[in-house]
Design an enzyme around this catalytic site. Structure first.
Site, short mmCIF file in Angstrom:
data_model
loop_
_atom_site.label_atom_id
_atom_site.label_comp_id
_atom_site.label_asym_id
_atom_site.label_seq_id
_atom_site.Cartn_x
_atom_site.Cartn_y
_atom_site.Cartn_z
CG ASP A 52 22.44 0.02 63.62
OD1 ASP A 52 22.47 0.51 62.49
OD2 ASP A 52 21.41 -0.06 64.31
CG ASP A 93 18.57 5.71 62.91
OD1 ASP A 93 19.19 6.13 61.93
OD2 ASP A 93 18.07 6.45 63.79
CE LYS A 121 24.21 -0.65 58.70
NZ LYS A 121 23.69 -0.49 60.09
CG ASP A 142 18.24 -1.95 64.73
OD1 ASP A 142 17.07 -1.56 64.59
OD2 ASP A 142 19.18 -1.57 64.00
CG ASP A 188 22.77 -3.62 61.88
OD1 ASP A 188 21.67 -3.35 62.38
OD2 ASP A 188 23.58 -2.75 61.47
#
Ligand SMILES: O=C(O)COP(=O)(O)O
Ligand SMILES: [Mg+2]
EC number: 3.1.3.18
Length: 250
Positions: A10, A12, A154, A177, A181
């Protein structure tokens, strides 16, 4: 036997301090992993083009998954769009007419989704969307709200990307995070949540580390290096002790 062949990273909140600078030390670790023969892929709510450019300059695998899985970019002119943007746009227009302060977030152009500022209640918005019967979800990356088609997440985008590379999801380690995710955590062979993730996100990963943002990514990658053998056993249901300060969640 799980063979670790790829990492799904990931951006950000994992590689960045949420929306700003990348953590340089973790970049060099990712470059080292790629040079050691692992595939490092960025899987992000950002545009797939931002992720592709990062991979290009970093020297990692130039297959970038953006828009929470809606687009896979494999070259400056090749983009695989998994859904049409129309439903997300209809949902945005509907929300704008029903809720105050629904605003577009000024981000790079999107091909399959709508990205909004985090300025309203997702629950209220989803009530409106469900009553209208629109096949979309609103997901919160802690950086932005995304109106994605309900078939997109994702893991869906990563599966398409990995298929092109002849790699299975089970051979991939996911590090992230936020709620966006979680599909990666549930689909990949192993998963690590960064310290700034909330408890629900951490509970969906195999392990979580204490470090936040880029420092957490370093800790997660170090955990992988220190525990690769145990991880492989763990993925195959063989109990193993892990010798580090991470919290095992499974
Ligand atoms: O663009 C966002 O919403 C954040 O993206 P991320 O999935 O890389 O955290
Ligand atoms: Mg994130």
């Amino acid at each position: 036997m799980m063979k670790v062949r790829a990492f799904a990273i990931d951006i950000d909140g994992t590689l960045t301090e949420n929306g700003s600078k990348v953590h340089l030390q973790s970049l060099s670790m990712l470059r080292a992993l790629e040079r050691s023969g692992y595939r490092v892929l960025f899987v992000t709510g950002r545009s797939s083009i931002e992720a592709y450019i990062l991979a290009m300059f970093l020297g990692t695998t130039r297959v970038a998954i953006g828009e929470n899985g809606g687009v896979i970019t494999t070259s400056p002119t090749e983009h695989i769009l998994l859904v049409d943007k129309g439903y997300s746009e209809r949902a945005y227009e509907l929300l704008r007419s029903r809720i105050t302060d629904v605003r577009l977030k000024p981000v790079f152009p999107r091909m399959t989704e709508v990205v909004l500022e985090r300025t309203f209640s997702i629950d209220d918005a989803m009530d409106i969307i469900r009553k209208e019967g629109l096949p979309v979800v609103i997901v919160d990356s802690m950086y932005a709200y995304h109106i994605n088609h309900e078939s997109i997440n994702k893991a869906v985008g990563l599966r398409v990307a990995l298929d092109n590379l002849g790699i299975r999801l089970e051979e991939c380690i996911a590090i992230g995070d936020s709620a966006t995710d979680i599909p990666l955590f549930l689909s990949c062979g192993y998963s690590i949540a960064i310290g700034n993730a909330d408890d629900e996100v951490k509970s969906m990963a195999k392990v979580s580390v204490k470090g936040k943002n880029g420092n957490g990514l370093i800790e997660a990658l170090q955990y992988v290096v220190d525990n690769m053998v145990e991880m492989v056993d763990d993925c195959n249901g063989i109990s193993s002790s892990s010798n580090n300060n991470s919290n095992s969640n499974k």
